[in-house]
Write a protein that holds these residues in place. Structure first.
Motif, short mmCIF file in Angstrom:
data_model
loop_
_atom_site.label_atom_id
_atom_site.label_comp_id
_atom_site.label_asym_id
_atom_site.label_seq_id
_atom_site.Cartn_x
_atom_site.Cartn_y
_atom_site.Cartn_z
N ILE A 506 7.45 36.84 79.82
CA ILE A 506 7.92 35.65 79.08
C ILE A 506 8.00 34.47 80.05
O ILE A 506 8.43 34.65 81.19
N THR A 507 7.60 33.30 79.58
CA THR A 507 7.73 32.12 80.42
C THR A 507 8.93 31.28 79.95
O THR A 507 9.38 31.40 78.80
N LEU A 508 9.41 30.43 80.84
CA LEU A 508 10.53 29.55 80.46
C LEU A 508 10.13 28.62 79.32
O LEU A 508 10.94 28.32 78.44
N GLU A 509 8.88 28.20 79.34
CA GLU A 509 8.41 27.28 78.28
C GLU A 509 8.50 27.98 76.92
O GLU A 509 8.99 27.40 75.95
N GLN A 510 8.04 29.21 76.87
CA GLN A 510 8.12 29.97 75.60
C GLN A 510 9.57 30.06 75.11
O GLN A 510 9.87 29.85 73.95
N LEU A 511 10.45 30.40 76.07
CA LEU A 511 11.85 30.57 75.69
C LEU A 511 12.47 29.28 75.19
O LEU A 511 13.23 29.27 74.23
N ARG A 512 12.14 28.21 75.89
CA ARG A 512 12.75 26.92 75.51
C ARG A 512 12.20 26.42 74.18
O ARG A 512 12.82 25.57 73.54
N ALA A 513 11.08 26.99 73.78
CA ALA A 513 10.54 26.62 72.45
C ALA A 513 11.10 27.51 71.35
O ALA A 513 10.71 27.39 70.19
N ALA A 514 11.99 28.44 71.72
CA ALA A 514 12.56 29.38 70.73
C ALA A 514 14.08 29.17 70.67
O ALA A 514 14.83 29.83 71.37
N PRO A 515 14.54 28.21 69.85
CA PRO A 515 15.97 27.83 69.89
C PRO A 515 16.93 28.94 69.50
O PRO A 515 18.10 28.89 69.84
N HIS A 516 16.44 29.95 68.79
CA HIS A 516 17.36 31.04 68.39
C HIS A 516 17.11 32.32 69.19
O HIS A 516 17.50 33.40 68.78
N GLY A 517 16.43 32.19 70.30
CA GLY A 517 16.20 33.35 71.18
C GLY A 517 14.93 34.11 70.85
O GLY A 517 14.26 33.83 69.85
N MET A 518 14.60 35.07 71.70
CA MET A 518 13.37 35.83 71.53
C MET A 518 13.61 37.32 71.71
O MET A 518 14.27 37.75 72.66
N THR A 519 13.05 38.11 70.82
CA THR A 519 13.04 39.56 71.00
C THR A 519 11.73 39.90 71.68
O THR A 519 10.69 39.37 71.31
N TYR A 520 11.77 40.74 72.70
CA TYR A 520 10.52 40.97 73.44
C TYR A 520 10.21 42.46 73.58
O TYR A 520 9.83 42.91 74.65
N GLY A 521 10.38 43.19 72.51
CA GLY A 521 10.01 44.60 72.59
C GLY A 521 10.90 45.42 71.69
O GLY A 521 11.81 44.90 71.04
#
Ligand SMILES: Nc1nc2c(c(=O)[nH]1)N[C@H]1C(S)=C(S)[C@@H](COP(=O)(O)OP(=O)(O)OC[C@H]3O[C@@H](n4cnc5c(=O)[nH]c(N)nc54)[C@H](O)[C@@H]3O)O[C@H]1N2
Ligand SMILES: Nc1nc2c(c(=O)[nH]1)N[C@H]1C(S)=C(S)[C@@H](COP(=O)(O)OP(=O)(O)OC[C@H]3O[C@@H](n4cnc5c(=O)[nH]c(N)nc54)[C@H](O)[C@@H]3O)O[C@H]1N2
Ligand code: SF4
Ligand SMILES: [Mo]
Length: 700
Positions: A506-521
């Motif tokens: 995961i990159t910081l850019e991806q995370l910052r584009a996901a305001p409600h967080g990210m599930t990664y697996g």
């Protein structure tokens, strides 16, 4: 103009998803972010009110230097120049160990500040590193270190699939399911499980909010969980309910069996104050349940026998084959936390402390040793301290002694949002930046979620004019001292976060584009056994130093006795209060200034509800109102964790007296768990007597 920002709370480990409203440049409301798929359901008043600190009139808004007994504002450049010059002189004369560092709980929620605080002390090379973990989680770290070879390890309960939860000294109805790993919404999920028929066994000297929903509540004497657990384990052996996992080598089963039978059940029952029938009942329910987990919290961890209690709790899970199983305790080995790699590594032994000759735990010495390390002359004596994100005079043992030690330093630098009692003697006060003013990804805090999920915390509003992120202070100080942080590889917290996120892809850019967080697996189990097999390691059920400590406890014939009129004190958290940090709601909470005691104990001492009583120990005394209750086991009293501890005003004339109403001043820093250095914040012996209205408190 108004706008909404989606971020997460950084007050406690639940990291609830938040929706923050900003109007005219000010935060006007904080709500749960119901679009966050994972973390918002624990949302509470602490999060809801967390913005109230932002505009607090006493907030530090510039570095403040103590000058002639007063504090005056200064620039960051002046602060860094002065502190660097003084550190240089000190280090030249006395070596790097003359400089120490302490970090408290909130710093653990400030990614950049914690990373650079630790990075700075590491680059300096000092061994004098202290942290709040030594009054909070050392017992757990030492227990997993001894059994699994890793101090920093989370074994999370698989709540939704369990048939029996055995909760020892934890109160998730108030505190939530966290503490070095978390289960969001865990308490509601567990209650749901209980409604579907799961057993919920709660072990706590107080009939807590959690115990109110239990199918069985056992109320042992504080600090005696080891005896109760040994009784449970003995019964499991008697009933043929022991079955260790077959996928991994487990050593020490026979040694533990011997210890479990070293005393009859009746003896163990006498020591912990729980009937032999109740111990047997708990053991049979736990042992016979299809799936189950035993989980211990800060209750036993904050006492003198914390490590053996946490060890026996983990051992109970291993003995009943509940590790790395559905419904048991599992290793959340997500790519972002390196848990499996950690199991394969061995850390080199670290030097022991100078005065008490105790080993550090997870790289940090114990707060109970800090006053000694400052006050005892000799090579390596601490003469300068950087204290950040902590209020140890209030939250640690013997605050009065620590206060004297802090006064004796040549240089005390405190970084905080406010000046608190721990900062009375600061030479420099450096302002902290509130969570809503930081834009960062706290990878380690998200790494021990019960499923792979990560979220960026967003800057909601900028910090007050001129206030800089805490990590830049360490960067500038390192530059001024000519030392290199992180071997020159990482210049800012984002670089640290990126490196940590890399294994998760995961990159910081991806995370910052996901305001409600990210599930990664996907959530998955079985990683502990795989890692152990890969590393060719065994689970050690009976580490020799733990066994020796347990033998000493078994030999202590006085364990179960208590003097008439004396009590063991424990503490209680409130929904509206985070450790020593007060939220406005709590000021109206009558229990904050009360000692809760058992109704029959009170009658013996002619104490009625609301009477003024003096609680005293060899160290100190406090005057409080008595609140009588049948929910507290006899011989135990309950004081709130941290009392009202308002911020100080650094611009006012100095000379503020140390507030007397801090319950931990009753606790000595010398009586500690020999395995972890944790003082008796739970379990210390005190006495109680009634005093007449208006009378002078008990004089020592
Ligand atoms: N509202 C709120 N939530 C918080 C916090 C807060 O201050 N306020 N703090 C956060 C932090 S920093 C942490 S570490 C976690 C802690 O979370 P928990 O570990 O759940 O801590 P407590 O809620 O204090 O529950 C500990 C329980 O242990 C009991 N106890 C005391 N001594 C003993 C003993 O010797 N044996 C047994 N069996 N029980 C004992 C106490 O009565 C108490 O009910 O909570 C976090 N959540
Ligand atoms: N009797 C008793 N004592 C206990 C406990 C108990 O249950 N009973 N619980 C123990 C536990 S589990 C814990 S974790 C400790 C916690 O004890 P501490 O580590 O002392 O934590 P807090 O009391 O929350 O406050 C720490 C300070 O951090 C400041 N702060 C807040 N945010 C920031 C920030 O972003 N940066 C900086 N630099 N400072 C900030 C606050 O203003 C406050 O002055 O207390 C322990 N003490
Ligand atoms: S303090 Fe409350 S809102 Fe904030 S993370 Fe913890 S439980 Fe959630
Ligand atoms: Mo804690």
């Amino acid at each position: 103009m108004s706008r909404l920002v989606h971020t997460h709370c950084l007050v406690c480990e639940q990291l609830c998803g938040l929706e923050v409203k900003v109007e005219e440049g000010r935060v006007t409301s904080v709500r749960a972010d119901k679009n966050n798929p994972y973390t918002w359901r624990d949302f509470c008043i602490k999060g809801q009110k967390s913005h109230e600190m932002l505009d607090h009139p006493l907030r530090l808004r510039a570095p403040m230097r103590r000058q002639g007994g007063r504090y005056v504002e200064a620039s960051y450049e002046e602060a860094v120049d002065d502190i660097a010059a003084r550190l240089k002189t000190l280090i030249a004369a006395r070596g790097v160990d003359a400089v120490g560092g302490y970090m408290g709980n909130p710093l653990g929620f400030s990614f950049g500040a914690a990373g650079f605080h630790n990075g700075f002390l590491a680059a300096l090379g000092t061994h004098q590193r202290f942290s709040v973990q030594s009054i909070d989680s050392n017992a757990k770290h030492v227990a997993t270190g001894g059994m699994f070879g890793v101090e920093m390890m989370a074994l999370l309960p698989d709540i939704d699939a369990t048939d029996c939860a055995l909760l020892i000294g934890t109160n998730p109805a108030v505190s939530r399911f966290n503490w070095g790993g978390k289960v969001p919404d865990g308490w509601r999920r567990l209650k749901e499980r209980a409604r579907a028929g799961a057993d919920l066994i709660v072990v706590d000297p107080r009939r807590t909010e959690t115990a109110a929903d239990a199918t069985l509540h056992l109320a042992p004497r504080p600090e005696s969980d080891w005896a109760l657990l040994l009784g449970i384990i003995q019964t499991l052996f008697v009933e043929g309910l022991v079955a260790v996992p077959s996928e991994v080598e487990v050593t020490g089963v026979e040694e533990l069996r011997e210890l479990a039978f070293a005393r009859p059940l009746d003896w163990l029952s006498e020591v912990c104050g729980v009937s032999a029938e109740a111990i047997r009942d708990a053991s049979l329910r736990f042992g016979r349940a299809g799936r189950g987990f035993a989980f211990a919290g800060t209750g036993p961890a904050l006492g003198r026998n914390g490590v053996i209690a946490h060890w026996l709790t983990l051992a109970l899970n291993v003995l009943t084959d509940r590790i790395d199983r559905a419904g048991g305790r599992f290793l959340p080995a997500w790519p972002s936390n390196g848990a499996r790699k950690g199991l394969a590594n061995k850390s080199p032994p670290a030097p022991h402390s100078r005065v008490r000759n105790l080993p550090p735990v997870a790289g940090q010495h114990a707060l109970s040793e800090l006053a000694d390390e400052i006050l005892t002359p000799g090579d390596g004596q601490i003469r300068a301290l950087i204290l950040t994100g902590g209020n140890p005079v209030s939250t640690g043992p013997d605050g009065r002694r620590l206060d004297q030690a802090l006064d004796a330093l040549e240089l005390l630098v405190c970084i905080d949002l406010f000046q608190r009692e721990s900062h009375r003697h600061a030479d420099w006060l450096i302002p902290a930046v509130h969570a809503f003013e930081r834009d960062e990804v706290h990878v380690p805090l998200h790494a021990y979620n019960d499923r792979p999920f990560v979220q960026a915390s967003r800057q909601v509003i900028p910090p007050p004019t001129g206030v800089r992120p805490e990590w830049t202070f360490y960067r500038d100080l390192a530059d001024a001292l000519g030392i290199t942080l992180f071997d020159g590889v990482m210049r800012d917290p984002d670089a640290l976060a990126s490196a940590m996120l890399k294994p998760a892809g995961i990159t910081l850019e991806q995370l910052r584009a996901a305001p409600h967080g990210m599930t990664y697996g996907e959530r998955s189990m079985g990683h502990l056994f795989t890692a152990f097999r890969e590393a060719g390691r065994a689970i050690r059920l009976c580490p020799p130093d733990f066994a020796d400590t347990l033998r000493r406890a078994l030999e202590d014939q006085e364990s179960g006795q208590q003097l008439a009129g004396s009590f063991q004190m424990i503490s209680r958290r409130r929904v509206g209060k985070m450790n020593s940090t007060l939220s406005p709601m709590v000021e109206r909470d009558a229990l904050v200034h009360a000692v809760e005691m058992n109704t029959d104990d009170a009658a013996d001492l002619s104490i009625a509800n609301d009477d003024l009583v003096c609680v005293f120990s060899e160290r100190s005394e406090m005057t409080l109102r008595a609140r009588l209750s049948s929910a507290i086991r006899r011989g135990t009293i309950v004081l709130p964790q941290g009392l009202n501890s308002p911020p100080l005003d650094p611009a006012a004339e100095p000379g503020v007296a140390l507030t007397k109403n801090q319950r931990n001043i009753l606790v000595t820093d010398r009586e500690v768990d020999p395995l972890s250095g944790v003082p008796r914040l739970n379990g210390a012996t005190v006495r109680v007597r009634k005093i007449s209205e208006g009378a002078e408190p008990h004089a020592l």
